[in-house]
Design a protein around this motif. Structure first.
Motif, short mmCIF file in Angstrom:
data_model
loop_
_atom_site.label_atom_id
_atom_site.label_comp_id
_atom_site.label_asym_id
_atom_site.label_seq_id
_atom_site.Cartn_x
_atom_site.Cartn_y
_atom_site.Cartn_z
N ARG A 19 0.85 -1.20 0.00
CA ARG A 19 0.00 0.00 0.00
C ARG A 19 0.88 1.24 0.00
N SER A 21 0.73 5.61 -1.43
CA SER A 21 -0.19 6.65 -1.89
C SER A 21 -0.24 6.67 -3.42
N GLN A 22 -1.33 7.17 -3.95
CA GLN A 22 -1.48 7.26 -5.41
C GLN A 22 -0.39 8.16 -6.00
N SER A 23 -0.09 9.25 -5.31
CA SER A 23 0.92 10.17 -5.83
C SER A 23 2.29 9.49 -5.89
N ARG A 25 2.76 6.21 -6.17
CA ARG A 25 2.67 5.20 -7.22
C ARG A 25 2.94 5.83 -8.58
N GLU A 26 2.44 7.03 -8.78
CA GLU A 26 2.68 7.72 -10.05
C GLU A 26 4.17 8.00 -10.25
N ASP A 72 3.49 14.28 -0.78
CA ASP A 72 2.08 14.36 -0.37
C ASP A 72 1.74 15.72 0.24
#
Length: 91
Positions: A19, A21-23, A25-26, A72
């Protein structure tokens, strides 16, 4: 897709969940593509192997976690700055 990724019957291969964060992962996705890996999984396996085989690089992982938190919070650094800091400028 590599053979290891597609062979779900191999008892040596175990799937794990991670897991992030989306940011972040980008950022990871941009990094593996820029570095020529075939997939995110291949890049993550490589990074984990490097961490285990070269524990002196553990500071990198701490810096990476701090960097994710800063990203983040809107306090990000460019990939060029990161490459320069870790001597991974491919040019």
């Amino acid at each position: 897709m590599s053979e290891a990724e597609s062979n779900n019957d191999d008892p040596e291969i175990e799937r794990i969940n991670l897991r992030i964060s989306q940011s972040f992962r980008e950022v990871v996705d941009e990094t593996w593509r820029e570095r020529g890996f075939n997939s995110r999984s291949e890049f993550i396996r490589y990074a984990l192997r490097e961490s285990v085989n070269h524990p002196e690089g553990a500071g990198f992982w701490k810096d990476l976690a701090i960097s994710e938190a800063q990203f983040d919070d809107g306090e990000s650094r460019s990939s060029e700055e990161i490459k320069a800091a870790y001597g991974s400028d491919d040019e």
